[in-house]
Design a protein around this motif. Structure first.
Motif, PDB file in Angstrom:
ATOM      1  N   SER A 266       0.854  -1.191   0.000  1.00  0.00           N
ATOM      2  CA  SER A 266       0.000   0.000   0.000  1.00  0.00           C
ATOM      3  C   SER A 266       0.886   1.235   0.000  1.00  0.00           C
ATOM      4  O   SER A 266       2.092   1.146   0.258  1.00  0.00           O
ATOM      5  CB  SER A 266      -0.896   0.033   1.252  1.00  0.00           C
ATOM      6  N   CYS A 267       0.253   2.367  -0.253  1.00  0.00           N
ATOM      7  CA  CYS A 267       0.971   3.639  -0.111  1.00  0.00           C
ATOM      8  C   CYS A 267       1.310   3.859   1.367  1.00  0.00           C
ATOM      9  O   CYS A 267       2.373   4.376   1.703  1.00  0.00           O
ATOM     10  CB  CYS A 267       0.083   4.766  -0.637  1.00  0.00           C
ATOM     11  N   THR A 268       0.398   3.439   2.233  1.00  0.00           N
ATOM     12  CA  THR A 268       0.627   3.563   3.670  1.00  0.00           C
ATOM     13  C   THR A 268       1.933   2.868   4.048  1.00  0.00           C
ATOM     14  O   THR A 268       2.756   3.410   4.791  1.00  0.00           O
ATOM     15  CB  THR A 268      -0.568   2.933   4.439  1.00  0.00           C
TER      16      THR A 268
ATOM     17  N   ASP B 169       4.274  12.297  -0.975  1.00  0.00           N
ATOM     18  CA  ASP B 169       3.174  11.339  -0.999  1.00  0.00           C
ATOM     19  C   ASP B 169       2.454  11.588  -2.322  1.00  0.00           C
ATOM     20  O   ASP B 169       1.696  12.549  -2.461  1.00  0.00           O
ATOM     21  CB  ASP B 169       2.248  11.553   0.202  1.00  0.00           C
TER      22      ASP B 169
ATOM     23  N   HIS C 104      -1.889  10.489  -5.395  1.00  0.00           N
ATOM     24  CA  HIS C 104      -2.828  10.994  -6.413  1.00  0.00           C
ATOM     25  C   HIS C 104      -2.140  11.309  -7.742  1.00  0.00           C
ATOM     26  O   HIS C 104      -2.832  11.497  -8.730  1.00  0.00           O
ATOM     27  CB  HIS C 104      -3.461  12.324  -5.954  1.00  0.00           C
TER      28      HIS C 104
ATOM     29  N   SER D 231       0.149   5.052  -4.628  1.00  0.00           N
ATOM     30  CA  SER D 231      -0.927   4.151  -4.193  1.00  0.00           C
ATOM     31  C   SER D 231      -1.550   3.497  -5.415  1.00  0.00           C
ATOM     32  O   SER D 231      -1.796   4.164  -6.425  1.00  0.00           O
ATOM     33  CB  SER D 231      -2.009   4.928  -3.442  1.00  0.00           C
TER      34      SER D 231
ATOM     35  N   LYS E  29      -7.447   4.771  -7.186  1.00  0.00           N
ATOM     36  CA  LYS E  29      -6.380   5.531  -7.837  1.00  0.00           C
ATOM     37  C   LYS E  29      -6.383   5.311  -9.357  1.00  0.00           C
ATOM     38  O   LYS E  29      -6.998   4.385  -9.857  1.00  0.00           O
ATOM     39  CB  LYS E  29      -5.025   5.154  -7.231  1.00  0.00           C
TER      40      LYS E  29
ATOM     41  N   TYR F 200     -10.895  14.796   2.836  1.00  0.00           N
ATOM     42  CA  TYR F 200     -10.258  14.731   4.153  1.00  0.00           C
ATOM     43  C   TYR F 200     -10.884  15.706   5.148  1.00  0.00           C
ATOM     44  O   TYR F 200     -11.209  16.840   4.802  1.00  0.00           O
ATOM     45  CB  TYR F 200      -8.782  15.118   4.047  1.00  0.00           C
TER      46      TYR F 200
HETATM   47  C1  LIG Z   1      -2.720  11.281  -0.163  1.00  0.00           C
HETATM   48  C2  LIG Z   1      -2.919   9.857   0.258  1.00  0.00           C
HETATM   49  N1  LIG Z   1      -1.872   9.177   0.758  1.00  0.00           N
HETATM   50  C3  LIG Z   1      -1.991   7.894   1.134  1.00  0.00           C
HETATM   51  C4  LIG Z   1      -3.184   7.214   1.027  1.00  0.00           C
HETATM   52  C5  LIG Z   1      -3.259   5.789   1.459  1.00  0.00           C
HETATM   53  O1  LIG Z   1      -3.124   4.949   0.340  1.00  0.00           O
HETATM   54  P1  LIG Z   1      -3.186   3.356   0.501  1.00  0.00           P
HETATM   55  O2  LIG Z   1      -4.642   2.988   0.626  1.00  0.00           O
HETATM   56  O3  LIG Z   1      -2.573   2.820  -0.760  1.00  0.00           O
HETATM   57  O4  LIG Z   1      -2.423   2.997   1.702  1.00  0.00           O
HETATM   58  C6  LIG Z   1      -4.305   7.876   0.513  1.00  0.00           C
HETATM   59  C7  LIG Z   1      -5.576   7.176   0.388  1.00  0.00           C
HETATM   60  O5  LIG Z   1      -6.449   7.488  -0.359  1.00  0.00           O
HETATM   61  C8  LIG Z   1      -4.168   9.231   0.115  1.00  0.00           C
HETATM   62  O6  LIG Z   1      -5.213   9.922  -0.368  1.00  0.00           O
END
Ligand SMILES: Cc1ncc(COP(=O)(O)O)c(C=O)c1O
Length: 377
Positions: free
Chosen positions: A56-58, A154, A157, A178, A183, A322
């Motif tokens: 994941s991006c997380t 990050d 997007h 992500s 996405k 957000y």
């Molecule tokens: C700017 C941003 N960073 C990180 C994330 C988390 O992405 P992921 O679900 O791949 O962990 C999101 C989720 O939408 C996001 O909008």
């Protein structure tokens, strides 16, 4: 009943062939041939030395925090208007978030407010290219160099968006992507770490492979692998990489489809926006956006909520985004107060995102546009 969703996952048709091929190879775990091909596609298309797929991006953000050795007592600059993962990544290690307000035009971190928030403890700036429109990177990189802080982009997007001709995600020391289903390119859940500073290459591989040097072992560089550092399991299965490969190979078609949908919204809603005091997205001349989302800024919270209900009456799902991080229960624990980030607080209440996804039909989009035009503030 929702007839037009906010998002609908898109498949090119090639995914299933690649998944079939992946499950007939002897290696289904991470870092198989499909992962290698995704790395290559990302590196070649972005012109960067190293990309590593993550789950994941997380997780890519967490890897960035580990690579930068962010720890207790450190401070990290983060925009107040972003997804919690950017803050969680370093807060997991006891660092403190320093929230900075956003610009009213792009909704990106306000670069003019960064330097005054940097202290001797500031380790990094974790910024977000909101909606795939680049932050003011020249200014931010200059501040970061002068003050000795790292920059993590990050870029959840902004894949294939550009700032002054350079791809987003190639400007900071580290960047994240992500591939979540919402996405532009997706494999359901997934991400990537982009490494623009070679000093991180080797350790990134180790952190991603449970703190072991297994990547070097698989490349035949060592004859056994062992535990050499801290780490976790951040690599996706090759089945996910097979899905992603199809998406990466079709990136130009996908981006062109999204561009057309974005431009249709902008063109068809222009007069309605002007007549109703609604603001459409702003893309500065130095930015090429990634066509990730289409949002509007309504005149008030009340009109935003009224438009959401109005569209729901037509079976159309439009959503806000957000909530200000500094006013969330976690943000309040770090001393966040109303009025700290006034632009974030104002715009978070008024922002509305319309259905926007690859494969949205022109009939679906026309229904959304007609329904929006029937709403008056
Ligand atoms: C700017 C941003 N960073 C990180 C994330 C988390 O992405 P992921 O679900 O791949 O962990 C999101 C989720 O939408 C996001 O909008």
């Amino acid at each position: 009943m929702i007839r037009i969703p906010f998002n609908r996952p898109y498949a090119t048709g090639k995914e299933i062939d690649y998944i079939r091929a992946a499950i007939t190879t002897p290696k289904l775990s991470g870092d198989g041939s499909f992962t290698a091909r995704c790395h290559q596609l990302l590196e070649q298309s972005l012109g960067i030395p190293k990309a590593l797929l993550t789950t994941s991006c997380t997780h890519a953000l967490e890897m960035a925090a580990l690579l930068l050795n962010i720890g207790p007592g450190d401070e990290v600059i983060v925009p107040a208007f972003t997804f919690p993962s950017a803050a969680n990544a370093f807060m997991l290690h006891g660092a403190k978030p320093v929230f900075v307000d956003i610009r009213a035009d792009t909704l990106n971190i306000d670069e003019s407010q960064i330097e005054q928030r940097i202290t001797a403890r500031t380790k990094a700036i974790f910024l977000v290219h909101y909606a795939g429109v680049g932050c003011e990177m020249d200014t931010i990189m200059t501040i970061a160099r002068r003050r000795g802080t790292a920059v993590v982009e990050d870029n959840a997007h902004g894949l294939y968006g550009k700032y002054r001709g350079q791809y987003l995600g190639t400007l900071g020391q580290l960047a994240t992507l992500s591939f979540h289903e919402t996405k532009n390119l997706s494999c359901g859940e997934g991400g990537a770490l982009l490494i623009n500073d070679a000093q991180f290459n080797q350790r990134a591989e180790i952190l991603r492979e449970k703190g072991t040097d297994r990547s070097r072992f698989f490349r035949g560089e060592i004859d056994k692998y062992t535990w050499v550092d801290i780490g976790s399991s951040y690599l996706p299965s090759d089945v996910l990489a097979a899905f992603l490969r199809a998406q990466l190979e079709h990136r130009d078609q996908i981006q062109a489809m999204r561009r057309q949908i974005w431009e249709t919204y902008a063109r068809e809603l222009d007069s309605w926006a002007e007549a109703n005091g609604v603001r459409l997205p702003i893309v500065p001349a130095e930015c090429e956006q990634s066509y990730h989302m289409f949002y509007v800024i309504m005149p008030s919270l009340e009109s935003r909520q009224a438009l959401i209900s109005h569209l729901a009456g037509f079976g159309i799902l439009a959503v806000f985004h957000y909530l200000p991080l500094h006013l969330s229960p976690m943000g309040l624990r770090f001393g966040g107060r109303h009025g700290d980030c006034p632009v974030t607080e104002d715009l978070a209440d008024r922002l509305l995102r319309f259905p926007f996804f690859t494969g949205m039909t022109s009939s679906e989009q026309t229904q959304v546009i007609d329904a929006v035009r029937a709403f008056h503030c």
